[in-house]
Design a protein around this motif. Structure first.
Motif, short mmCIF file in Angstrom:
data_model
loop_
_atom_site.label_atom_id
_atom_site.label_comp_id
_atom_site.label_asym_id
_atom_site.label_seq_id
_atom_site.Cartn_x
_atom_site.Cartn_y
_atom_site.Cartn_z
N ALA A 62 7.21 -5.02 -9.65
CA ALA A 62 7.29 -5.12 -11.11
C ALA A 62 8.07 -3.95 -11.70
O ALA A 62 8.05 -3.74 -12.90
CB ALA A 62 5.90 -5.17 -11.71
N ASN A 63 8.75 -3.20 -10.84
CA ASN A 63 9.48 -2.04 -11.32
C ASN A 63 8.59 -1.04 -12.05
O ASN A 63 9.03 -0.38 -12.97
CB ASN A 63 10.64 -2.45 -12.24
CG ASN A 63 11.94 -2.52 -11.46
OD1 ASN A 63 12.23 -1.62 -10.65
ND2 ASN A 63 12.71 -3.57 -11.68
N SER A 64 7.33 -0.97 -11.64
CA SER A 64 6.46 0.07 -12.21
C SER A 64 6.24 1.16 -11.15
O SER A 64 6.98 1.23 -10.18
CB SER A 64 5.17 -0.53 -12.77
OG SER A 64 4.60 -1.45 -11.87
N LEU A 65 5.22 1.98 -11.31
CA LEU A 65 5.14 3.18 -10.48
C LEU A 65 4.80 2.92 -9.01
O LEU A 65 5.10 3.72 -8.14
CB LEU A 65 4.11 4.15 -11.07
CG LEU A 65 4.52 4.83 -12.38
CD1 LEU A 65 3.40 5.74 -12.87
CD2 LEU A 65 5.81 5.62 -12.22
N GLY A 81 -0.70 2.14 -7.90
CA GLY A 81 -2.03 1.59 -8.20
C GLY A 81 -2.87 1.41 -6.95
O GLY A 81 -3.99 1.95 -6.84
N LEU A 82 -2.36 0.64 -5.98
CA LEU A 82 -3.14 0.38 -4.76
C LEU A 82 -3.32 1.64 -3.93
O LEU A 82 -4.46 1.98 -3.56
CB LEU A 82 -2.49 -0.74 -3.94
CG LEU A 82 -2.46 -2.14 -4.56
CD1 LEU A 82 -1.74 -3.12 -3.63
CD2 LEU A 82 -3.87 -2.65 -4.87
N MET A 139 0.81 -1.22 0.00
CA MET A 139 0.00 0.00 0.00
C MET A 139 0.85 1.27 0.00
O MET A 139 0.31 2.37 -0.10
CB MET A 139 -0.92 0.02 1.22
CG MET A 139 -2.07 -0.97 1.18
SD MET A 139 -3.12 -0.80 -0.27
CE MET A 139 -3.75 0.85 -0.03
N ARG A 140 2.17 1.14 0.11
CA ARG A 140 3.03 2.34 0.13
C ARG A 140 3.20 2.92 -1.26
O ARG A 140 3.41 2.18 -2.22
CB ARG A 140 4.42 1.97 0.65
CG ARG A 140 4.48 1.89 2.14
CD ARG A 140 5.94 1.96 2.58
NE ARG A 140 6.13 1.21 3.81
CZ ARG A 140 7.29 0.75 4.23
NH1 ARG A 140 8.38 0.92 3.49
NH2 ARG A 140 7.37 0.10 5.36
N ASP A 141 3.18 4.23 -1.34
CA ASP A 141 3.46 4.90 -2.61
C ASP A 141 4.83 4.48 -3.11
O ASP A 141 5.83 4.58 -2.38
CB ASP A 141 3.48 6.43 -2.40
CG ASP A 141 2.08 7.03 -2.37
OD1 ASP A 141 1.13 6.38 -2.82
OD2 ASP A 141 1.95 8.17 -1.88
N GLY A 142 4.88 4.03 -4.34
CA GLY A 142 6.17 3.73 -4.97
C GLY A 142 6.66 2.32 -4.78
O GLY A 142 7.66 1.93 -5.37
#
Ligand SMILES: Nc1ncnc2c1ncn2[C@@H]1O[C@H](COP(=O)(O)OP(=O)(O)O)[C@@H](O)[C@H]1O
Ligand SMILES: [Mg+2]
Length: 137
Positions: free
Chosen positions: A102-105, A108-109, A95-98
């Protein structure tokens, strides 16, 4: 009385990228029927696409159920995403930002949680993940 889902509920199988677009579109339509308009429709559609995308990326397949709920005289949209994928070992971390495996942003959650009024994850490693989110009108 607890929340009640109206008979408007629909299920969308999520197996590939095109299903994400379908879930997004159906969510938008249902939200409009609840009475949401303008940027709220985009907000709800965006939250739905993020969790549907996670199903495709991490679990390969699953389903999204969309419904209209009534609680305490209010109406809202409920979105339930289910998969039997690998599960999430550490939900607080996910749930943490970043945070992304998958090495994506990694937005999402946490992004979906911010966009919706209620957000709950139940997940068990090796069994799968259920995400329930709601937005009230
Ligand atoms: N349905 C899911 N099944 C298993 N793991 C998931 C699922 N959804 C999210 N995750 C895990 O939570 C992490 C964070 O997800 P998210 O915030 O959408 O960021 P991103 O998809 O960019 O990595 C993912 O990298 C993944 O490890
Ligand atoms: Mg994601």
């Amino acid at each position: 009385m607890g929340p009640s889902v109206t008979p408007d509920a629909m299920q969308i199988a999520i197996n590939h990228d095109g299903d994400i677009v379908a879930a997004r579109q159906k969510g938008r339509e249902l939200a409009a029927r609840v009475g949401f308009a303008g940027s709220d429709l985009t907000i709800i559609a965006t939250a739905i696409s993020e969790i549907a995308r996670n199903i495709v990326v991490y679990a390969k397949r699953g389903e999204v159920t969309l419904g209209i709920e009534e609680r305490g005289g209010k109406r809202g949209i409920v979105v339930i995403a289910r998969d039997s994928g690998p599960g999430i070992p550490d939900i607080a971390l996910a749930m943490r930002d970043g945070y992304s495996t998958a090495n994506s942003l990694g937005l999402g959650l946490p992004g979906a949680r911010r966009l919706m009024d209620e957000f709950e994850i139940v997940s068990k490693v090796g069994e799968g993940t259920i995400i329930t989110m709601r937005k009230w009108k």
